[in-house]
Design an enzyme around this catalytic site. Structure first.
Site, short mmCIF file in Angstrom:
data_model
loop_
_atom_site.label_atom_id
_atom_site.label_comp_id
_atom_site.label_asym_id
_atom_site.label_seq_id
_atom_site.Cartn_x
_atom_site.Cartn_y
_atom_site.Cartn_z
N ARG A 99 -3.12 -5.01 -8.86
CA ARG A 99 -1.93 -5.68 -8.30
C ARG A 99 -2.30 -7.01 -7.63
O ARG A 99 -1.73 -7.36 -6.59
CB ARG A 99 -1.21 -4.80 -7.29
CG ARG A 99 -0.77 -3.47 -7.80
CD ARG A 99 0.33 -3.57 -8.84
NE ARG A 99 1.00 -2.31 -8.97
CZ ARG A 99 0.58 -1.32 -9.79
NH1 ARG A 99 -0.47 -1.49 -10.55
NH2 ARG A 99 1.24 -0.17 -9.84
N CYS A 112 6.99 -0.32 -5.30
CA CYS A 112 6.16 0.25 -4.24
C CYS A 112 5.88 -0.81 -3.19
O CYS A 112 5.49 -1.94 -3.51
CB CYS A 112 4.85 0.78 -4.81
SG CYS A 112 5.09 2.31 -5.74
#
Ligand code: FAD
Ligand code: EPU
Length: 279
Positions: free
Chosen positions: A160, A207
């Site tokens: 990420r 998230c």
């Protein structure tokens, strides 16, 4: 090119965020003009928490030629398929569906991620089944007034994260996919879809926190008893602990208060990008 004053809540999946000058660039010339003063680049706004006060910088959106492109038809069933250049403003879900139609494998792990191609590169979007780095062949950036093509290995893509040069804008990508039987692709997509079943349908930015090595932020938040915890109209999803949802009219301030609380109590690392100032 269009320049308008808009609330960024209109452009974020969490549906929060105050005003900014939004520049929708459609040509390379627009890009040169739009980047002549401090700016930020907006993708599909699916990993962003934007302040209720908005941001003072220009907010660039990629339209026109930067939002065009497709995977192209595979020529052979035996060789890898290199796509033509695809605009960074194209949405990932469009490409995932197109790949399935064309019998091209590689994008199945990204099913369900509501990113633009540019935002997906910047965040190295992925799931436990794979990430966009796995299928990138080449990336074109606009940086300091010029376009250049980089090899994906030069982008520092990790979990990420990326290390794009400061201010660099991803403008186009080429993907490397593999021809595969439709049934194989469908089965992989079904597996990824099943892994997402526990995620909420409500407005969110995905998230909120990165998973610590060997654990899951969602599980940690769940175990600590924070599911359903609210500040104003922002709530830790009762379905999945790592999703903060907007139950209707949430303010960025409320979302931020929840983020701070979870960070202070549990020491988690934020996955979202945060824009602007918070009280
Ligand atoms: P934005 O949120 O608009 O921007 C994010 C960052 O990228 C900002 O810093 C922005 O400046 C930068 N950026 C955007 N476009 C460009 C560009 N062209 N050039 C340079 N920088 C750019 N993520 C996952 O990885 N896996 C998941 O499974 C996942 N599931 C999600 C599910 C839901 C329901 C939602 C709402 C989000 C989910 N996300 C997931 C988070 C999000 O989709 C990803 O982080 C995605 O990569 C963000 O892309 P974006 O285009 O929306 O970027
Ligand atoms: N769990 C709980 N309680 C919860 C949430 C999860 O106990 O409230 C448990 C689950 O039962 C499971 C484990 O934690 O045993 C992992 O949960 P899940 O399978 O939902 O995956 P995750 O680690 O929470 C990651 C990514 C998601 C991605 C999914 C699917 C991160 C931070 N999250 O979630 O990505 O969609 O895997 O691969 O890496 C995102 O990055 O925005 C995102 C949504």
């Amino acid at each position: 090119m269009k320049v308008e004053r808009r609330n960024l809540a209109e452009f974020t999946t969490l549906a929060v965020g105050g005003p900014a000058e939004v520049w929708t660039v459609e040509t390379p010339r627009d890009l040169v003009q739009a980047t002549a003063a401090p700016y930020r680049v907006l993708g599909n706004g699916s990993n962003l928490l934007v302040s209720d006060r908005g941001v003072p910088e220009r907010v660039l959106r990629l339209g026109g030629v930067f939002a065009q492109g497709s995977l192209g038809r595979p020529r052979s069933e035996d060789a890898p398929h290199l796509s033509p250049w695809i605009g960074a403003g194209v949405l990932l879900p469009t490409l995932v569906q197109e790949a399935a139609r064309l019998g091209l494998s590689g994008l199945e792990p990204l099913l369900g991620i509501p990113a633009s191609v540019g935002g997906a590169v910047r965040m190295n979007a992925g799931t436990r089944f794979g990430e966009i780095a796995d299928v990138l062949e080449a990336v074109e950036l606009f940086h300091e007034g010029a376009f250049r093509v980089l090899d994906p290995s030069e982008l520092g893509l990790g979990y990420r994260t990326s290390r794009l040069p400061g201010g660099a804008i991803v403008t186009r990508v080429r993907l490397r996919l593999t021809p595969a039987p439709a049934a194989t692709i469908e089965a992989r997509m079904a597996e990824v879809d099943a892994a997402r079943k526990g995620q909420p349908k409500r407005k969110s930015a995905g998230c909120a926190f990165k998973n610590p090595p060997g654990d899951s932020a969602g599980r940690i938040i769940d175990r600590a008893g924070f599911k359903g915890h609210r500040v104003g109209a922002a709530m830790v999803s009762p379905e999945h602990g790592n999703f903060i949802v907007n139950t209707g009219g949430a303010r960025a301030e409320d979302v931020w208060a929840l983020v701070k609380r979870l960070q202070e109590e549990l020491g988690l690392e934020l996955e979202w990008e945060v824009w602007g100032e918070f009280p």
